[in-house]
Design an enzyme around this catalytic site. Structure first.
Site, PDB file in Angstrom:
ATOM      1  CG  HIS A  26      -7.087   2.615  -1.212  1.00  0.00           C
ATOM      2  ND1 HIS A  26      -6.738   2.554   0.122  1.00  0.00           N
ATOM      3  CD2 HIS A  26      -6.363   1.631  -1.814  1.00  0.00           C
ATOM      4  CE1 HIS A  26      -5.865   1.585   0.326  1.00  0.00           C
ATOM      5  NE2 HIS A  26      -5.602   1.020  -0.845  1.00  0.00           N
ATOM      6  CD  GLU A  45      -2.764   1.269   2.419  1.00  0.00           C
ATOM      7  OE1 GLU A  45      -3.635   0.394   2.505  1.00  0.00           O
ATOM      8  OE2 GLU A  45      -2.612   2.181   3.253  1.00  0.00           O
ATOM      9  CG  ASP A  87     -12.223   6.785   9.450  1.00  0.00           C
ATOM     10  OD1 ASP A  87     -13.183   6.041   9.723  1.00  0.00           O
ATOM     11  OD2 ASP A  87     -11.047   6.400   9.419  1.00  0.00           O
ATOM     12  CG  ASP A 112     -17.456  -4.814  12.074  1.00  0.00           C
ATOM     13  OD1 ASP A 112     -17.975  -3.876  11.434  1.00  0.00           O
ATOM     14  OD2 ASP A 112     -16.276  -5.169  11.930  1.00  0.00           O
ATOM     15  CD  GLN A 128      -6.850  -0.859   9.854  1.00  0.00           C
ATOM     16  OE1 GLN A 128      -5.684  -0.818   9.445  1.00  0.00           O
ATOM     17  NE2 GLN A 128      -7.738   0.072   9.571  1.00  0.00           N
ATOM     18  CE1 TYR A 172     -10.075   9.829  -4.383  1.00  0.00           C
ATOM     19  CE2 TYR A 172     -11.313  10.208  -2.370  1.00  0.00           C
ATOM     20  CZ  TYR A 172     -11.083  10.492  -3.696  1.00  0.00           C
ATOM     21  OH  TYR A 172     -11.845  11.424  -4.338  1.00  0.00           O
TER      22      TYR A 172
END
Ligand code: FAD
Length: 308
Positions: A77, A17, A109, A159, A176, A49
């Protein structure tokens, strides 16, 4: 073949990444990083992004240049946050026209100060962006998975159910970062119990500094085991020792993940190469052989679930 899901089906992938540089100096550092990472021949690179759309053009430029100029399969992304549906559609259409086949659909977020707790965009959750990407093109669509549960979810089970629904519409997930192999195995098991067996690529973030570890864990909700926190705390003030601990811990984790049959390793490089190269070197992944991958997969319980 440049759809990541096809690459994952063919071999154990190593991916990285990267984030788009903000300054000329950062761009020069990224070029140097890319030159060094070329030794590893990553199977694909994903490009972050900015949640508020702040890197919109820079992400696009890096995605396209990696694929066109360096011949690296790129995964763009894209986040719901701070965008209208029409803007997201236009960004996806532009990627489609440039021949980009892989996108990582994320919520992003909420911008600081956002009051409703949801990303400040027209689409509220990543699953809606998966659906939009399906409408716009024939993309291979990846989504994010959170082994410890997303910090905003009421509990892990809820979740997991939401993730299972999202992943059933997508092609693969990237996790993650986490530091205990059992967290990954529990995630994959829970998804299998919910009837989802898409590839889940573990995200690896080698520790490079005590401050970064604390900040990233606080942001992502990732759990830092006490033993790792203690080792990093003991090495505080000695960057070389922290880097050594980071590489040793991540190498052990990656080895266990590969043994367990993880379909690949996705490195959060923070635009640096040293830790990723050192880990891959130790694991013999720098000169990867398809035959070795096939042997490992054949022996793996995850790739060969028991027939019931
Ligand atoms: P979602 O899948 O939308 O989930 C977010 C929350 O909403 C979870 O609590 C989930 O349980 C809940 N939820 C989901 N669906 C529903 C529903 N239907 N109803 C109610 N609640 C629901 N951020 C960036 O800004 N830029 C990046 O480039 C970036 N790259 C990332 C790459 C990876 C591999 C990962 C793991 C994360 C990345 N992030 C990035 C961070 C990500 O945007 C945040 O973790 C974000 O908080 C959640 O994104 P998501 O796509 O998992 O969201």
């Amino acid at each position: 073949m440049t759809r990541v899901v096809d690459l994952l089906a063919a071999r154990t992938c190593v991916s990285v990444e990267l984030w788009p540089p903000r300054t000329d100096a950062a761009a020069a550092r990224l070029e140097a990083t890319l030159d060094r990472l070329a030794e590893l021949a990553p199977d694909f690179a994903s490009i972050t992004y900015g949640a508020a759309g702040s890197t919109r053009d820079r992400t696009h430029e890096l995605v396209v240049s990696l694929q066109r100029d360096r011949g690296t399969t790129a995964m763009a992304h894209l986040v719901c946050a701070a965008h209208t549906r029409a803007e997201l559609e236009s960004i996806l259409s532009r990627y489609r026209e440039e021949g980009i086949e892989n996108v990582l659909a994320l919520r992003g977020d909420p911008p600081e100060g956002s009051s409703d707790g949801l990303a400040d965009g027209e689409l509220g959750h990543a699953i809606e962006l998966v659906e939009l990407a399906r409408d716009v093109g024939t993309f291979c669509v990846a989504v994010a998975a959170h082994p410890a549960g997303h910090p905003g979810a009421p509990d892990v089970a809820t979740d997991r159910r939401r993730l299972a629904r999202k992943l059933s519409l997508a092609d693969l997930a990237v996790t993650q970062f986490f530091y205990e192999v059992d967290e990954y195995l529990r995630l994959v098991d829970d998804l299998a119990t919910l009837g989802v067996d898409r590839p889940v690529v573990p995200g690896i973030m080698p520790v490079t500094s005590a401050r970064t570890l604390e900040r990233m864990a606080a942001l992502s909700g990732a759990r830092v085991p006490d033993a790792l926190a203690d080792r990093v705390a003991a090495a505080r003030g000695d960057p070389d020792e922290i880097a050594r601990v980071g590489v040793a811990v991540a190498t052990e984790l990656c080895g266990a993940l590969l043994e367990a049959g993880a379909p690949g390793l996705h490195f959060y490089t923070m635009n640096q190469f040293a830790a990723t190269l050192a880990i891959c070197d130790s694991l013999g992944l720098a000169g990867r052989r398809e035959g070795a991958d096939a042997d490992r997969r054949a022996a793996s319980p995850l790739m060969n679930p028991p027939v019931v």
